[in-house]
Design a protein around this motif. Structure first.
Motif, PDB file in Angstrom:
ATOM      1  N   UNK A 159       0.861  -1.175   0.000  1.00  0.00           N
ATOM      2  CA  UNK A 159       0.000   0.000   0.000  1.00  0.00           C
ATOM      3  C   UNK A 159       0.904   1.233   0.000  1.00  0.00           C
ATOM      4  N   UNK A 160       0.668   2.136  -0.929  1.00  0.00           N
ATOM      5  CA  UNK A 160       1.503   3.332  -1.044  1.00  0.00           C
ATOM      6  C   UNK A 160       0.921   4.498  -0.259  1.00  0.00           C
ATOM      7  N   UNK A 161       1.807   5.265   0.388  1.00  0.00           N
ATOM      8  CA  UNK A 161       1.437   6.453   1.163  1.00  0.00           C
ATOM      9  C   UNK A 161       1.850   7.731   0.432  1.00  0.00           C
ATOM     10  N   UNK A 162       1.983   7.634  -0.859  1.00  0.00           N
ATOM     11  CA  UNK A 162       2.463   8.768  -1.655  1.00  0.00           C
ATOM     12  C   UNK A 162       1.517   9.957  -1.531  1.00  0.00           C
ATOM     13  N   UNK A 163       0.238   9.727  -1.673  1.00  0.00           N
ATOM     14  CA  UNK A 163      -0.736  10.811  -1.591  1.00  0.00           C
ATOM     15  C   UNK A 163      -0.673  11.505  -0.240  1.00  0.00           C
ATOM     16  N   UNK A 164      -0.621  10.713   0.818  1.00  0.00           N
ATOM     17  CA  UNK A 164      -0.608  11.270   2.168  1.00  0.00           C
ATOM     18  C   UNK A 164       0.660  12.091   2.420  1.00  0.00           C
ATOM     19  N   UNK A 165       1.795  11.578   1.969  1.00  0.00           N
ATOM     20  CA  UNK A 165       3.059  12.305   2.153  1.00  0.00           C
ATOM     21  C   UNK A 165       3.059  13.577   1.307  1.00  0.00           C
ATOM     22  N   UNK A 183      11.995  11.604   0.375  1.00  0.00           N
ATOM     23  CA  UNK A 183      11.744  10.506   1.310  1.00  0.00           C
ATOM     24  C   UNK A 183      12.529   9.278   0.884  1.00  0.00           C
ATOM     25  N   UNK A 184      12.703   8.338   1.811  1.00  0.00           N
ATOM     26  CA  UNK A 184      13.295   7.046   1.500  1.00  0.00           C
ATOM     27  C   UNK A 184      12.199   6.152   0.921  1.00  0.00           C
ATOM     28  N   UNK A 185      12.607   5.141   0.184  1.00  0.00           N
ATOM     29  CA  UNK A 185      11.635   4.223  -0.405  1.00  0.00           C
ATOM     30  C   UNK A 185      10.702   3.630   0.636  1.00  0.00           C
ATOM     31  N   UNK A 186      11.247   3.208   1.759  1.00  0.00           N
ATOM     32  CA  UNK A 186      10.395   2.549   2.761  1.00  0.00           C
ATOM     33  C   UNK A 186       9.479   3.519   3.490  1.00  0.00           C
ATOM     34  N   UNK A 187       9.635   4.827   3.277  1.00  0.00           N
ATOM     35  CA  UNK A 187       8.692   5.800   3.828  1.00  0.00           C
ATOM     36  C   UNK A 187       7.423   5.894   2.971  1.00  0.00           C
ATOM     37  N   UNK A 188       7.499   5.431   1.730  1.00  0.00           N
ATOM     38  CA  UNK A 188       6.406   5.613   0.784  1.00  0.00           C
ATOM     39  C   UNK A 188       5.376   4.498   0.790  1.00  0.00           C
ATOM     40  N   UNK A 189       5.679   3.390   1.426  1.00  0.00           N
ATOM     41  CA  UNK A 189       4.748   2.271   1.333  1.00  0.00           C
ATOM     42  C   UNK A 189       4.796   1.408   2.580  1.00  0.00           C
ATOM     43  N   UNK A 190       3.782   0.573   2.702  1.00  0.00           N
ATOM     44  CA  UNK A 190       3.793  -0.437   3.749  1.00  0.00           C
ATOM     45  C   UNK A 190       3.154  -1.700   3.206  1.00  0.00           C
TER      46      UNK A 190
END
Length: 106
Positions: A3-9, A56-63
């Motif tokens: 799941x990507x958090x791109x929108x939220x970031x 951001x780092x790659x692991x900041x963008x998704x879970x």
């Protein structure tokens, strides 16, 4: 599932989708699909471009939706962006509770 958090970031950074598109060279529609998890298989290069644009780092963008540590970080972002009562936050909280019941505590 990733799941990507791109929108939220992006929202937290005050960046518009058009600006992210201009920086990454990716189309607005493609970015929107990724942000809304409709295209859940972008290339590593694509995700790296987005991470760089958002500083951001790659692991900041998704879970990963079944990884407790990832979910713990994601819930904080959801609360900050959407608030504690938003359906997205509640759904993620419910997922965390399911996993806690299945595997134990953090």
């Amino acid at each position: 599932m990733i799941i990507y958090l791109i929108k939220e970031i992006r929202i937290l950074k005050g960046m518009k989708l058009k600006e992210l598109s201009d920086i990454t060279g990716l189309s607005i529609s493609y970015l929107s699909e990724i942000e809304n998890n409709k295209n859940c298989n972008p290339s590593l290069l694509t995700v790296m471009k987005i991470a760089k644009a958002l500083d951001k780092k790659l692991d900041d963008l998704c879970f990963i939706d079944d990884e407790l540590d990832s979910l713990k970080g994601a819930i904080n972002i959801y609360i900050e962006v959407y608030g504690i009562q938003d359906i997205k936050t509640i759904e993620l909280s419910n997922k965390i509770n399911e996993l806690l019941n299945k595997y134990g505590s953090f």
